[in-house]
Design a protein around this motif. Structure first.
Motif, PDB file in Angstrom:
ATOM      1  N   ALA A  14       0.950  -1.161   0.071  1.00  0.00           N
ATOM      2  CA  ALA A  14      -0.035  -0.048  -0.094  1.00  0.00           C
ATOM      3  C   ALA A  14       0.674   1.196   0.010  1.00  0.00           C
ATOM      4  N   VAL A  15       1.959   1.221   0.728  1.00  0.00           N
ATOM      5  CA  VAL A  15       2.797   2.328   0.877  1.00  0.00           C
ATOM      6  C   VAL A  15       3.582   2.349  -0.568  1.00  0.00           C
ATOM      7  N   ARG A  16       4.032   1.567  -1.021  1.00  0.00           N
ATOM      8  CA  ARG A  16       4.588   1.474  -2.314  1.00  0.00           C
ATOM      9  C   ARG A  16       3.593   2.003  -3.599  1.00  0.00           C
ATOM     10  N   LEU A  17       2.423   1.563  -3.564  1.00  0.00           N
ATOM     11  CA  LEU A  17       1.335   2.043  -4.668  1.00  0.00           C
ATOM     12  C   LEU A  17       1.014   3.448  -4.237  1.00  0.00           C
ATOM     13  N   GLY A  18       0.784   3.654  -2.982  1.00  0.00           N
ATOM     14  CA  GLY A  18       0.124   5.107  -2.612  1.00  0.00           C
ATOM     15  C   GLY A  18      -1.342   4.687  -2.803  1.00  0.00           C
ATOM     16  N   ARG A  19      -1.864   3.381  -2.571  1.00  0.00           N
ATOM     17  CA  ARG A  19      -3.314   3.005  -2.895  1.00  0.00           C
ATOM     18  C   ARG A  19      -3.498   1.969  -1.452  1.00  0.00           C
ATOM     19  N   SER A  20      -4.743   2.064  -0.873  1.00  0.00           N
ATOM     20  CA  SER A  20      -5.142   0.802  -0.017  1.00  0.00           C
ATOM     21  C   SER A  20      -5.296  -0.451  -0.375  1.00  0.00           C
ATOM     22  N   VAL A  21      -4.967  -1.321  -0.012  1.00  0.00           N
ATOM     23  CA  VAL A  21      -4.862  -2.818  -0.469  1.00  0.00           C
ATOM     24  C   VAL A  21      -5.656  -3.553   0.426  1.00  0.00           C
ATOM     25  N   ALA A  22      -6.434  -4.755  -0.216  1.00  0.00           N
ATOM     26  CA  ALA A  22      -6.920  -5.635   0.861  1.00  0.00           C
ATOM     27  C   ALA A  22      -6.936  -7.143   0.096  1.00  0.00           C
ATOM     28  N   VAL A  23      -6.884  -7.831   1.184  1.00  0.00           N
ATOM     29  CA  VAL A  23      -6.787  -9.284   0.582  1.00  0.00           C
ATOM     30  C   VAL A  23      -7.754 -10.084   1.311  1.00  0.00           C
ATOM     31  N   ASP A  24      -8.789 -10.974   0.277  1.00  0.00           N
ATOM     32  CA  ASP A  24      -9.474 -11.697   0.727  1.00  0.00           C
ATOM     33  C   ASP A  24      -9.162 -13.376   0.447  1.00  0.00           C
ATOM     34  N   ASP A  25      -9.660 -14.137   1.375  1.00  0.00           N
ATOM     35  CA  ASP A  25      -9.212 -15.634   0.989  1.00  0.00           C
ATOM     36  C   ASP A  25     -10.316 -15.998  -0.301  1.00  0.00           C
ATOM     37  N   ALA A  26     -10.273 -17.211  -0.505  1.00  0.00           N
ATOM     38  CA  ALA A  26     -10.924 -17.658  -1.648  1.00  0.00           C
ATOM     39  C   ALA A  26     -12.457 -17.707  -1.341  1.00  0.00           C
ATOM     40  N   GLY A  27     -12.854 -17.526   0.094  1.00  0.00           N
ATOM     41  CA  GLY A  27     -14.386 -17.481   0.458  1.00  0.00           C
ATOM     42  C   GLY A  27     -14.782 -16.139   0.609  1.00  0.00           C
ATOM     43  N   MET A  28     -13.865 -15.115   0.181  1.00  0.00           N
ATOM     44  CA  MET A  28     -14.197 -13.748   0.261  1.00  0.00           C
ATOM     45  C   MET A  28     -14.222 -13.104   1.649  1.00  0.00           C
ATOM     46  N   ARG A  29     -13.592 -13.904   2.628  1.00  0.00           N
ATOM     47  CA  ARG A  29     -13.454 -13.334   4.005  1.00  0.00           C
ATOM     48  C   ARG A  29     -12.040 -12.532   4.068  1.00  0.00           C
ATOM     49  N   ALA A  33      -5.977  -5.914   5.501  1.00  0.00           N
ATOM     50  CA  ALA A  33      -6.451  -4.716   4.855  1.00  0.00           C
ATOM     51  C   ALA A  33      -5.290  -3.424   5.365  1.00  0.00           C
ATOM     52  N   SER A  34      -4.762  -2.622   4.473  1.00  0.00           N
ATOM     53  CA  SER A  34      -4.130  -1.599   4.750  1.00  0.00           C
ATOM     54  C   SER A  34      -4.815  -0.450   5.429  1.00  0.00           C
ATOM     55  N   ARG A  35      -4.178   0.531   5.757  1.00  0.00           N
ATOM     56  CA  ARG A  35      -4.885   1.698   5.935  1.00  0.00           C
ATOM     57  C   ARG A  35      -5.314   2.480   4.689  1.00  0.00           C
ATOM     58  N   HIS A  36      -6.328   3.154   4.709  1.00  0.00           N
ATOM     59  CA  HIS A  36      -7.159   3.889   3.581  1.00  0.00           C
ATOM     60  C   HIS A  36      -6.476   5.182   3.415  1.00  0.00           C
ATOM     61  N   VAL A  37      -6.482   5.893   2.033  1.00  0.00           N
ATOM     62  CA  VAL A  37      -5.834   7.030   1.824  1.00  0.00           C
ATOM     63  C   VAL A  37      -6.956   7.824   1.189  1.00  0.00           C
ATOM     64  N   GLY A  38      -8.183   7.588   1.452  1.00  0.00           N
ATOM     65  CA  GLY A  38      -9.082   8.388   0.886  1.00  0.00           C
ATOM     66  C   GLY A  38     -10.084   7.756  -0.287  1.00  0.00           C
ATOM     67  N   ASP A  39      -9.539   6.385  -0.466  1.00  0.00           N
ATOM     68  CA  ASP A  39     -10.076   5.964  -1.653  1.00  0.00           C
ATOM     69  C   ASP A  39     -11.003   4.850  -1.432  1.00  0.00           C
ATOM     70  N   GLU A  40     -11.658   4.565   0.022  1.00  0.00           N
ATOM     71  CA  GLU A  40     -12.446   3.687   0.407  1.00  0.00           C
ATOM     72  C   GLU A  40     -13.718   3.917   0.050  1.00  0.00           C
ATOM     73  N   ASP A  41     -14.538   3.022  -0.327  1.00  0.00           N
ATOM     74  CA  ASP A  41     -16.080   3.071  -0.638  1.00  0.00           C
ATOM     75  C   ASP A  41     -16.847   2.331   0.322  1.00  0.00           C
ATOM     76  N   ALA A  42     -18.198   2.267   0.174  1.00  0.00           N
ATOM     77  CA  ALA A  42     -19.136   1.588   1.183  1.00  0.00           C
ATOM     78  C   ALA A  42     -18.828   0.143   1.505  1.00  0.00           C
TER      79      ALA A  42
END
Length: 217
Positions: A14-29, A33-42
Motif C-alpha cells: 500500500a505504501v509503495r502504490l500509494g493506494r489502499s490494499v485488501a486481501v480476501d481468502d477464496a471464500g471472500m473473507r 487490509a491496509s490503512r485507507h488513503v481516501g479511496d475507500e467506498d461503502a
C-alpha cells in the motif's frame, strides 16, 4: 505466511502504490487490509468492519467469474452496492486459488499492475541502454538525426493510423516528435502525435488515461 506476515506485505504494498490494499481468502473473507488513503467506498468499509464482504457483493463479484480468472481484471462500479470500480488480482499457487488482492481503481488495471511489478522488481526495464541514459531531449535529438528520410517516418505513422493501429503509430512518431527544435518535419510529427493522442483519448477506458492523452494534445 501467517496473518502478521501477510499484514506486513499488504501494508508495504500500500505504501509503495500509494493506494489502499485488501486481501480476501477464496471464500471472500477478509485476511488483511491496509490503512485507507481516501479511496475507500461503502463496500470496503463494510468488509473491514465485518471482516467479510456483504453477501450481495460476494454474489455479484462471483457472478463475474473472478474465481476462474488467472490474471488481474477490472470490475466496473456498482453504485447500488456501494462499490466503486476496482481491480481484482487472483492469488494462485500451482493453479490453486488462494484468494484475491483488491485495489479500488484509480485509472486502469495496467497502471496498477505496472506499479506492483515496479515496486517488486525495481526501476530498470532490463534494457542496457536505459542503465545510464542521456537526458531525454539529447537522446531524442540523436534518434531524429539518425533518420535521413524523416518523411518516411511521418508517412508510416499515418498509414498505421489509417489502419486503426493508433498506438503503434504513436511509437513510430516519437522517433521524431520528441526531438527538440523547430525542424519542419519535427513540428509536423508533433502535430501528428497530437492528433493520435486525440484518437486514443476517445477510446481510453479510464479518466486518468483520458486526462493524460488530453495534456499531450
Amino acid at each position: 505466511m501467517d496473518d502478521v506476515g501477510l499484514q506486513e506485505v499488504v501494508d508495504a504494498l500500500a505504501v509503495r502504490l500509494g493506494r489502499s490494499v485488501a486481501v480476501d481468502d477464496a471464500g471472500m473473507r477478509l485476511l488483511a487490509a491496509s490503512r485507507h488513503v481516501g479511496d475507500e467506498d461503502a463496500a470496503r468499509v463494510h468488509s473491514v468492519l465485518r471482516r467479510e464482504a456483504a453477501a450481495e457483493n460476494i454474489r455479484w463479484v462471483l457472478s463475474l467469474g473472478i474465481a476462474s480468472w488467472h490474471g488481474p481484471g477490472r470490475i466496473e462500479a456498482n453504485p447500488a452496492l456501494g462499490a466503486d470500480a476496482r481491480v481484482c488480482v487472483p492469488v494462485r499457487r500451482h493453479g490453486a486459488l488462494l484468494g484475491y488482492l483488491w485495489l479500488i481503481d484509480y485509472g486502469h488495471r495496467e497502471f496498477i499492475v505496472r506499479d506492483i511489478v515496479r515496486s517488486e522488481t525495481g526501476w530498470w526495464d532490463g534494457n542496457p541502454t536505459t542503465l545510464h541514459p542521456r537526458p531525454p531531449a539529447v537522446a531524442a535529438a540523436a534518434r531524429a538525426d539518425a533518420i535521413t528520410d524523416k518523411q518516411a517516418v511521418l508517412d508510416h505513422a499515418a498509414r498505421l493510423r489509417d489502419a486503426g493501429r493508433v498506438q503503434e503509430a504513436l511509437h513510430v512518431i516519437d522517433l521524431l516528435a520528441l526531438a527538440p527544435g523547430d525542424d519542419p518535419n519535427v513540428v509536423q510529427a508533433r502535430k501528428l502525435k497530437s492528433d493520435l493522442c486525440a484518437l486514443r483519448r476517445k477510446d481510453a477506458p479510464s479518466y486518468v488515461s483520458r486526462s493524460c492523452y488530453g495534456t499531450s494534445q
